[in-house]
Design a protein around this motif. Sequence first.
Motif, short mmCIF file in Angstrom:
data_model
loop_
_atom_site.label_atom_id
_atom_site.label_comp_id
_atom_site.label_asym_id
_atom_site.label_seq_id
_atom_site.Cartn_x
_atom_site.Cartn_y
_atom_site.Cartn_z
N GLU A 61 0.84 -1.20 0.00
CA GLU A 61 0.00 0.00 0.00
C GLU A 61 0.87 1.25 0.00
O GLU A 61 1.87 1.33 0.71
CB GLU A 61 -0.91 0.01 1.23
CG GLU A 61 -1.86 1.18 1.25
CD GLU A 61 -2.87 1.13 2.38
OE1 GLU A 61 -3.61 2.11 2.52
OE2 GLU A 61 -2.91 0.12 3.10
N THR A 67 -3.18 8.75 4.17
CA THR A 67 -3.61 7.45 4.64
C THR A 67 -3.98 7.52 6.12
O THR A 67 -3.50 8.41 6.84
CB THR A 67 -2.51 6.38 4.44
OG1 THR A 67 -3.01 5.12 4.85
CG2 THR A 67 -1.27 6.71 5.23
N VAL A 95 -2.22 3.06 -4.20
CA VAL A 95 -3.09 3.88 -3.35
C VAL A 95 -4.40 3.12 -3.20
O VAL A 95 -5.00 2.71 -4.19
CB VAL A 95 -3.34 5.27 -3.98
CG1 VAL A 95 -4.34 6.06 -3.16
CG2 VAL A 95 -2.02 6.03 -4.12
N ARG A 96 -4.80 2.91 -1.95
CA ARG A 96 -6.06 2.20 -1.70
C ARG A 96 -7.23 3.15 -1.88
O ARG A 96 -7.38 4.11 -1.16
CB ARG A 96 -6.10 1.64 -0.27
CG ARG A 96 -5.25 0.44 -0.06
CD ARG A 96 -5.92 -0.88 -0.33
NE ARG A 96 -6.80 -1.26 0.76
CZ ARG A 96 -7.99 -1.79 0.57
NH1 ARG A 96 -8.44 -2.00 -0.63
NH2 ARG A 96 -8.73 -2.13 1.60
N ARG A 97 -8.04 2.86 -2.88
CA ARG A 97 -9.26 3.63 -3.12
C ARG A 97 -10.43 2.69 -2.96
O ARG A 97 -10.56 1.72 -3.70
CB ARG A 97 -9.25 4.22 -4.53
CG ARG A 97 -8.24 5.33 -4.68
CD ARG A 97 -8.39 6.00 -6.04
NE ARG A 97 -7.54 7.17 -6.13
CZ ARG A 97 -6.27 7.13 -6.48
NH1 ARG A 97 -5.69 5.99 -6.77
NH2 ARG A 97 -5.56 8.24 -6.55
N SER A 98 -11.26 3.00 -2.01
CA SER A 98 -12.39 2.13 -1.75
C SER A 98 -13.50 2.37 -2.77
O SER A 98 -13.92 3.49 -2.99
CB SER A 98 -12.93 2.37 -0.34
OG SER A 98 -14.02 1.51 -0.10
N ARG A 99 -13.94 1.30 -3.38
CA ARG A 99 -15.05 1.37 -4.32
C ARG A 99 -16.31 0.78 -3.68
O ARG A 99 -17.30 0.56 -4.35
CB ARG A 99 -14.69 0.62 -5.59
CG ARG A 99 -13.58 1.32 -6.36
CD ARG A 99 -13.04 0.42 -7.48
NE ARG A 99 -11.98 1.06 -8.20
CZ ARG A 99 -10.71 1.10 -7.83
NH1 ARG A 99 -10.34 0.55 -6.71
NH2 ARG A 99 -9.80 1.70 -8.57
N GLY A 146 -6.22 -3.95 -7.32
CA GLY A 146 -6.05 -2.54 -7.68
C GLY A 146 -4.91 -2.34 -8.66
O GLY A 146 -5.02 -1.60 -9.64
#
Length: 162
Positions: A61, A67, A95-99, A146
């Motif tokens: 990540e 963050t 980059v963690r992008r929540s969907r 991702g």
Amino acid sequence: MRARKILAVAAASGKVGFAYLNGGQLHDWGLSVKASKSIDQAFAQAKAWLAYYRPDLLIIEHVDQGTRKGNHTRLLIKAVKEAANELNINCASVVRRSRYPNKYAEAAALAQEFPQIEPWLPRPRKIWEPEPRNVIYFEALALAKGWLAARQKGLGSADGEN
């Protein structure tokens, strides 16, 4: 770079976990509580996973900015990256992008796509309960997904590959 074998490693409070994909298919997953205790233990565990699976690419990540990860968890992730560097394994950060509305909805969607991990699907927790350990498997798997999605769109990783 065309990564066929991918090891995605995620870190959270009290756990470090991985998902191993080969050819886009999930082959293994696991976690270590011990690796979350110290930077040295995270480094050693990551090195062991990397030596065992010999991936073409390690995915972690991207935690440089924006963050919610704490400082200790950021240092754990950095130790994982350093293990890859020592073994000369390419590393990409995502980059963690929540969907999804929450981690549990994301985990359920991942379990539909990868039914072999469905038995480890965590149930949503009550506000007073600690986060289930199994969530870390799905966080690691989400990192891999991702990266794969970004590659399909030609976007690459968040900060490049080492």
